[in-house]
Design a protein around this motif. Structure first.
Motif, PDB file in Angstrom:
ATOM      1  N   LEU A  82       7.827   7.583  18.508  1.00 20.23           N
ATOM      2  CA  LEU A  82       8.648   8.142  17.430  1.00 20.23           C
ATOM      3  C   LEU A  82       8.363   7.434  16.109  1.00 20.23           C
ATOM      4  N   TYR A  83       8.222   6.113  16.149  1.00 24.86           N
ATOM      5  CA  TYR A  83       7.870   5.368  14.937  1.00 24.86           C
ATOM      6  C   TYR A  83       6.550   5.872  14.351  1.00 24.86           C
ATOM      7  N   ILE A  84       5.555   6.011  15.210  1.00 24.91           N
ATOM      8  CA  ILE A  84       4.223   6.448  14.765  1.00 24.91           C
ATOM      9  C   ILE A  84       4.302   7.836  14.128  1.00 24.91           C
ATOM     10  N   GLY A  85       5.038   8.731  14.772  1.00 26.39           N
ATOM     11  CA  GLY A  85       5.144  10.088  14.254  1.00 26.39           C
ATOM     12  C   GLY A  85       5.813  10.136  12.888  1.00 26.39           C
ATOM     13  N   LEU A  86       6.891   9.385  12.705  1.00 29.84           N
ATOM     14  CA  LEU A  86       7.605   9.403  11.432  1.00 29.84           C
ATOM     15  C   LEU A  86       6.779   8.789  10.305  1.00 29.84           C
ATOM     16  N   VAL A  87       6.042   7.718  10.606  1.00 25.31           N
ATOM     17  CA  VAL A  87       5.168   7.113   9.592  1.00 25.31           C
ATOM     18  C   VAL A  87       4.065   8.092   9.199  1.00 25.31           C
ATOM     19  N   LEU A  88       3.484   8.776  10.179  1.00 29.19           N
ATOM     20  CA  LEU A  88       2.454   9.771   9.901  1.00 29.19           C
ATOM     21  C   LEU A  88       3.012  10.889   9.022  1.00 29.19           C
ATOM     22  N   ILE A 102      15.502   8.467   8.060  1.00 33.70           N
ATOM     23  CA  ILE A 102      15.627   8.681   9.507  1.00 33.70           C
ATOM     24  C   ILE A 102      14.928   7.567  10.278  1.00 33.70           C
ATOM     25  N   LEU A 103      13.740   7.162   9.813  1.00 38.63           N
ATOM     26  CA  LEU A 103      12.994   6.089  10.471  1.00 38.63           C
ATOM     27  C   LEU A 103      13.801   4.794  10.487  1.00 38.63           C
ATOM     28  N   LEU A 104      14.385   4.425   9.364  1.00 43.48           N
ATOM     29  CA  LEU A 104      15.177   3.193   9.286  1.00 43.48           C
ATOM     30  C   LEU A 104      16.413   3.275  10.185  1.00 43.48           C
ATOM     31  N   THR A 105      17.020   4.464  10.240  1.00 45.49           N
ATOM     32  CA  THR A 105      18.190   4.653  11.103  1.00 45.49           C
ATOM     33  C   THR A 105      17.823   4.499  12.571  1.00 45.49           C
TER      34      THR A 105
END
Length: 408
Positions: A76-82, A175-178
């Protein structure tokens, strides 16, 4: 889980689910402005929407195994950064080709949010509560078509279409930070899960060979094509055929979304009296008849804006009723490999939806005929799949009283 934690967890999962739809709906009012800015046509701009849907379909198959192998949060982290990086690229796009490519990459990133949120519902909450949780996610998801196009229309008029992608990137960052600080890991990494092609393909084959899965997954996917076609063709139909402004289009889109969102909630009431199979048959038949009326009337020029809106509203209601029932029935036979089944279900919906939206760009017509024609074709195929496939199901897993699983 405390009530406060319960509410906050549902809100985070709903935000993850809504990221993809917001990425679609917010830039729709900007189609004419994007076309003018990039020296191309609105139909060509709609290909960037098709590429987004293709990216979502590919991402479903990619993230399913990754979420089972590495847990839910790392992919999920990878997807949001992308997604954030691709959004920045969209902001700086100077050609339609670059925008089409970057939208595909953006979709690959956003797909992680949608797939992970569905998997985490099954991880975190008891099975008996899943129907209620999915219904709550639908309500949060409903904010997208009701808010995003209206905001996108105003942003496009006042500041230009580029700023839309700044807003989307900022949303993904929040959303990523949350997720990092407030959402717990719900599934431990499984080192025994193989990421080699052969086991993964075999897992997908085991799912797709199940008659209950392919019957209802395909039925729901073809029904869902109506929504994708509407999303793709509506900027052309409303802003170029009926000559409404970008702001007015945003309000129209928000109003019509009530049909899809509202019907998905009405479905929960219908389930108290009828089985999912019965609801799907009636809804699909209604969708076929309504789309046929839409096609014939559009061909002969019988309809003005009001009648067109009314017919599309009914079609979206049919999609909102059919889709959750079809999704629930298709996933019902699976437990251990529910992630794989969910990923394949999403890939079918989004893949067929992408092909349907591509048809809109191919015809490039200044009328509602392509929209109505593709809606009718996909609805007919969906009904035929339902009628022929249901007879092949030997041991049906019932979902009476259980609810909806939705993909966008």
């Amino acid at each position: 889980m405390t009530k406060k934690r319960y509410f906050f967890t549902v809100l985070i999962l709903g935000s993850l689910t809504a990221l993809g739809p917001f990425s679609i709906d917010m830039y729709l009012p900007g189609f004419p402005a994007i076309a003018k800015s990039l020296h191309t046509t609105t139909a060509q701009v709609s290909i960037s929407l098709s590429s987004f849907f293709i990216g979502l379909a590919v991402g479903q198959l990619l993230y399913g195994p990754l979420l089972d192998r590495f847990g839910r949060k790392k992919p999920l982290y990878i997807g949001l950064v992308l997604y954030i990086i691709a959004s920045a690229g969209c902001y700086y796009s100077t050609s339609i080709e670059a925008l089409i490519t970057l939208r595909f990459i953006q979709a690959i990133g956003s797909c992680a949010a949608g797939v992970a949120s569905m998997a985490m519902v099954r991880d975190i909450f008891p099975l008996k509560d899943n129907a209620k949780i999915f219904a709550l996610l639908i309500l949060i998801l409903g904010a997208s078509p009701m808010i995003a196009p209206t905001v996108g229309g105003y942003v496009t008029v006042v500041w230009g279409w580029h700023l839309i992608f700044v807003i989307l990137g900022a949303m993904a960052l929040v959303i990523l930070l949350t997720v990092i600080f407030f959402l717990p890991e719900s599934y431990k990494a499984d080192p025994t899960y193989s990421l080699k092609p052969a086991p993964i393909i075999n897992s997908f084959l085991q799912v797709i060979k199940e008659p209950q899965f392919y019957t209802y997954a395909l039925t729901g996917a073809f029904a869902f094509c109506g929504l994708f076609v509407y999303v793709s063709a509506s900027p052309i139909v409303f802003m170029e055929v009926f000559k409404v402004s970008a702001k007015t289009y945003g309000w129209i889109f928000a109003g019509l979304s009530v049909g899809f969102i509202g019907s998905s909630q009405v479905n929960n009431l219908l389930l108290k009296k009828f089985k999912s199979e019965q609801i799907i048959r009636v809804s699909m038949t209604t969708q076929v008849i309504t789309a046929l009326l839409f096609l014939v009337g559009s061909h002969y020029g019988w309809y003005g804006l009001g009648t067109t809106l009314a017919l599309i509203f009914v079609l979206l209601c049919c999609v909102g009723i059919t889709s959750p029932n079809a999704s629930a029935l298709s996933l019902a036979p699976f437990h251990k490999n529910a992630g794989t089944a969910s990923a394949l279900l999403g890939a079918l919906q989004l893949g067929l939806g992408a092909l349907a939206t591509f048809g809109v760009s191919v015809f490039d017509s200044r009328s509602a005929v392509p929209m109505a024609g593709i809606m009718e074709s996909t609805a007919v195929v969906g009904l035929l799949v339902l009628l022929f496939g249901a007879s092949r199901i030997k041991n049906k897993v019932d979902v009476s009283g259980s609810g909806a699983v939705v993909a966008h």
